[in-house]
Motif scaffolding. Structure first.
Motif, PDB file in Angstrom:
ATOM      1  N   LYS A   1      -6.140   4.305  -7.044  1.00  0.00           N
ATOM      2  CA  LYS A   1      -4.707   3.989  -7.077  1.00  0.00           C
ATOM      3  C   LYS A   1      -4.287   3.422  -5.719  1.00  0.00           C
ATOM      4  O   LYS A   1      -4.891   3.709  -4.683  1.00  0.00           O
ATOM      5  CB  LYS A   1      -3.863   5.213  -7.430  1.00  0.00           C
ATOM      6  CG  LYS A   1      -3.895   6.305  -6.384  1.00  0.00           C
ATOM      7  CD  LYS A   1      -2.838   7.360  -6.620  1.00  0.00           C
ATOM      8  CE  LYS A   1      -2.801   8.282  -5.385  1.00  0.00           C
ATOM      9  NZ  LYS A   1      -1.930   9.413  -5.525  1.00  0.00           N
ATOM     10  N   THR A   2      -3.275   2.592  -5.773  1.00  0.00           N
ATOM     11  CA  THR A   2      -2.637   2.087  -4.558  1.00  0.00           C
ATOM     12  C   THR A   2      -1.145   2.030  -4.878  1.00  0.00           C
ATOM     13  O   THR A   2      -0.656   2.838  -5.641  1.00  0.00           O
ATOM     14  CB  THR A   2      -3.246   0.741  -4.121  1.00  0.00           C
ATOM     15  OG1 THR A   2      -2.617   0.329  -2.900  1.00  0.00           O
ATOM     16  CG2 THR A   2      -3.102  -0.349  -5.160  1.00  0.00           C
ATOM     17  N   GLY A   3      -0.420   1.085  -4.303  1.00  0.00           N
ATOM     18  CA  GLY A   3       1.004   1.014  -4.610  1.00  0.00           C
ATOM     19  C   GLY A   3       1.729   0.140  -3.615  1.00  0.00           C
ATOM     20  O   GLY A   3       1.121  -0.690  -2.926  1.00  0.00           O
TER      21      GLY A   3
ATOM     22  N   SER B   1       0.863  -1.193   0.000  1.00  0.00           N
ATOM     23  CA  SER B   1       0.000   0.000   0.000  1.00  0.00           C
ATOM     24  C   SER B   1       0.891   1.232   0.000  1.00  0.00           C
ATOM     25  O   SER B   1       2.108   1.127   0.147  1.00  0.00           O
ATOM     26  CB  SER B   1      -0.917   0.025   1.235  1.00  0.00           C
ATOM     27  OG  SER B   1      -0.225   0.521   2.368  1.00  0.00           O
ATOM     28  N   LEU B   2       0.247   2.378  -0.148  1.00  0.00           N
ATOM     29  CA  LEU B   2       0.977   3.645  -0.034  1.00  0.00           C
ATOM     30  C   LEU B   2       0.853   4.095   1.421  1.00  0.00           C
ATOM     31  O   LEU B   2      -0.109   4.757   1.800  1.00  0.00           O
ATOM     32  CB  LEU B   2       0.388   4.694  -0.992  1.00  0.00           C
ATOM     33  CG  LEU B   2       0.467   4.345  -2.483  1.00  0.00           C
ATOM     34  CD1 LEU B   2      -0.337   5.343  -3.311  1.00  0.00           C
ATOM     35  CD2 LEU B   2       1.912   4.290  -2.971  1.00  0.00           C
TER      36      LEU B   2
ATOM     37  N   GLN C   1       8.650   4.432  -2.463  1.00  0.00           N
ATOM     38  CA  GLN C   1       7.226   4.220  -2.687  1.00  0.00           C
ATOM     39  C   GLN C   1       6.936   4.294  -4.173  1.00  0.00           C
ATOM     40  O   GLN C   1       7.532   5.101  -4.877  1.00  0.00           O
ATOM     41  CB  GLN C   1       6.422   5.314  -1.964  1.00  0.00           C
ATOM     42  CG  GLN C   1       5.453   4.768  -0.976  1.00  0.00           C
ATOM     43  CD  GLN C   1       4.711   5.835  -0.179  1.00  0.00           C
ATOM     44  OE1 GLN C   1       4.696   7.008  -0.530  1.00  0.00           O
ATOM     45  NE2 GLN C   1       4.078   5.420   0.892  1.00  0.00           N
ATOM     46  N   GLU C   2       6.017   3.465  -4.634  1.00  0.00           N
ATOM     47  CA  GLU C   2       5.637   3.520  -6.043  1.00  0.00           C
ATOM     48  C   GLU C   2       4.133   3.336  -6.173  1.00  0.00           C
ATOM     49  O   GLU C   2       3.544   2.490  -5.495  1.00  0.00           O
ATOM     50  CB  GLU C   2       6.364   2.409  -6.810  1.00  0.00           C
ATOM     51  CG  GLU C   2       6.579   2.749  -8.266  1.00  0.00           C
ATOM     52  CD  GLU C   2       7.589   1.804  -8.919  1.00  0.00           C
ATOM     53  OE1 GLU C   2       7.208   1.221  -9.944  1.00  0.00           O
ATOM     54  OE2 GLU C   2       8.709   1.649  -8.403  1.00  0.00           O
ATOM     55  N   GLU C   3       3.517   4.143  -7.039  1.00  0.00           N
ATOM     56  CA  GLU C   3       2.056   4.080  -7.213  1.00  0.00           C
ATOM     57  C   GLU C   3       1.671   3.095  -8.309  1.00  0.00           C
ATOM     58  O   GLU C   3       2.426   2.856  -9.251  1.00  0.00           O
ATOM     59  CB  GLU C   3       1.509   5.464  -7.595  1.00  0.00           C
ATOM     60  CG  GLU C   3       1.523   6.453  -6.452  1.00  0.00           C
ATOM     61  CD  GLU C   3       0.867   7.775  -6.836  1.00  0.00           C
ATOM     62  OE1 GLU C   3       0.359   7.895  -7.976  1.00  0.00           O
ATOM     63  OE2 GLU C   3       0.863   8.685  -5.991  1.00  0.00           O
TER      64      GLU C   3
ATOM     65  N   GLN D   1       6.918   8.591   8.097  1.00  0.00           N
ATOM     66  CA  GLN D   1       5.620   8.542   7.439  1.00  0.00           C
ATOM     67  C   GLN D   1       4.831   9.814   7.759  1.00  0.00           C
ATOM     68  O   GLN D   1       4.898  10.320   8.869  1.00  0.00           O
ATOM     69  CB  GLN D   1       4.835   7.316   7.914  1.00  0.00           C
ATOM     70  CG  GLN D   1       5.464   6.014   7.447  1.00  0.00           C
ATOM     71  CD  GLN D   1       4.570   4.811   7.702  1.00  0.00           C
ATOM     72  OE1 GLN D   1       3.351   4.920   7.775  1.00  0.00           O
ATOM     73  NE2 GLN D   1       5.192   3.642   7.838  1.00  0.00           N
TER      74      GLN D   1
ATOM     75  N   THR E   1       5.226   0.117  -0.744  1.00  0.00           N
ATOM     76  CA  THR E   1       6.156   0.920   0.057  1.00  0.00           C
ATOM     77  C   THR E   1       7.210   0.012   0.660  1.00  0.00           C
ATOM     78  O   THR E   1       6.883  -1.066   1.161  1.00  0.00           O
ATOM     79  CB  THR E   1       5.405   1.624   1.223  1.00  0.00           C
ATOM     80  OG1 THR E   1       4.303   2.362   0.709  1.00  0.00           O
ATOM     81  CG2 THR E   1       6.320   2.550   2.004  1.00  0.00           C
TER      82      THR E   1
ATOM     83  N   ILE F   1       9.881   5.575   5.771  1.00  0.00           N
ATOM     84  CA  ILE F   1       9.734   5.149   4.373  1.00  0.00           C
ATOM     85  C   ILE F   1      11.064   5.262   3.632  1.00  0.00           C
ATOM     86  O   ILE F   1      11.790   6.247   3.758  1.00  0.00           O
ATOM     87  CB  ILE F   1       8.651   6.004   3.672  1.00  0.00           C
ATOM     88  CG1 ILE F   1       7.271   5.644   4.231  1.00  0.00           C
ATOM     89  CG2 ILE F   1       8.674   5.816   2.153  1.00  0.00           C
ATOM     90  CD1 ILE F   1       6.143   6.533   3.727  1.00  0.00           C
TER      91      ILE F   1
END
Length: 315
Positions: free
Chosen positions: A132-134, A111-112, A152-154, A195, A136, A149
């Motif tokens: 959108k999600t991604g 997730s983001l 991170q990538e979407e 975060q 981490t 963090i």
């Protein structure tokens, strides 16, 4: 580029894909930690985790401790002198373990963060209709999914995508992010950051059986997203009454229409060519189902299995 010595901790297919990506990189895996083998099913067949199967096939040293605080296990891990530990879909780790490597221990979370901390981020992203999600990567600390963090990538959630499809796409994307994180740590090019403080981050609590029951009083869109978010696992269900017998019915997918039907939400309309359940603001048409004790099937085969539709009701 500098090569890091890595211990990898994980269990399911989602973790195996990351292990494979690290194995194919120039970094060195000095140990793999996974769950103990379990006997399951009718024949009590011994099942090994996907991570163990891959590790054994590729001659990587495997550790399967019952307890993560076991002194012999901790000593054996210490002797490996790893630079970093990577955790993907594993269990809660004691501080004595995640603080062991020089560079720390990082986790891949689907997730983001800070949204969707917890055990079921992929399911809840679909249930809540996220666009959108991604993924981490973050350093583990004593709080669950709250460490600093790294990367991170979407990823866009596709229309009508279910949790299974999103899982597979995040698994591939996440495995690349793990290697990118390792490379960044090796080159000292990642700036870890706390975060963001969000007053009410979205949660992804562990899903229990009682959480998978469909609430037909919700809107058609909410019902649809809930079914997609539970598909294929753990699967959303409702209960049918067939004659005097109550049976669970898993629903894996379908479509909906908004309509002013004047029916009570949760009422069933079933015939040889039709299966629809009324929601708060429309009708849901299941397309793939599994009746308790039967195999998963499409709606046509499901309806062909009945002669007397009058005896079928919603329980």
């Amino acid at each position: 580029m500098k090569s890091l010595k890595v211990v990898f901790l994980g269990t399911p297919e989602f973790a195996k894909t990351s292990l494979e990506a690290v194995h194919q990189s120039h970094h060195e895996i000095v140990g793999v930690v996974t769950v103990a083998d379990k006997a399951s099913g009718r024949g009590q067949k011994i099942n090994q985790s996907p991570v163990k199967i891959f590790a054994v096939e590729n001659n990587l040293p495997v550790f399967q401790p019952e307890k993560l605080r076991n002194p012999e296990f901790l000593e054996a891990l210490r002797k490996l002198d790893a630079d970093v530990f990577i955790v993907v879909a594993f269990r809660m780790m004691p501080k004595i373990l995640f603080e062991m490597p020089k560079m720390g221990t990082f986790n891949l979370h689907a997730s983001l963060l800070p949204d969707y901390r917890g055990a079921a981020p992929i399911n809840y992203a679909v249930i809540n209709g996220e666009e959108k999600t991604g993924a981490t990567t973050f350093f583990i600390n004593e709080k669950i999914d709250e460490g600093n963090i790294l990367l991170q990538e979407e990823l866009e959630v596709l229309p009508d995508e279910n949790a299974g499809s999103l899982h597979d796409r995040l698994m591939e994307m996440g495995s690349k992010l793990v290697v990118k994180t390792l490379d960044g740590l090796a080159e000292n090019s990642i700036q870890e950051k706390p975060q963001p403080q969000v007053e009410h981050p979205k949660n992804a609590y562990k899903i229990f059986k009682e959480d998978t029951r469909i609430d037909w009083t919700k809107s058609s869109k909410e019902v649809h997203q809930f079914i997609l978010g539970m598909s294929p696992y753990p699967a959303a269900f409702t209960t049918l009454k067939i004659g005097e017998e109550e049976k669970g019915l898993k629903i894996f997918g379908g479509k909906f229409e908004i309509s002013n039907h004047g029916q009570t939400a949760g009422t069933l309309n079933i015939s040889k060519n039709d299966f629809k359940i009324y929601t708060n603001d429309g009708v849901y048409f299941p397309s793939e189902l599994q009746l308790e004790g039967k195999k998963r099937m499409n709606i046509k085969d499901f309806l062909n299995g009945f002669r007397n539709f009058d005896e079928i009701k919603m329980a």
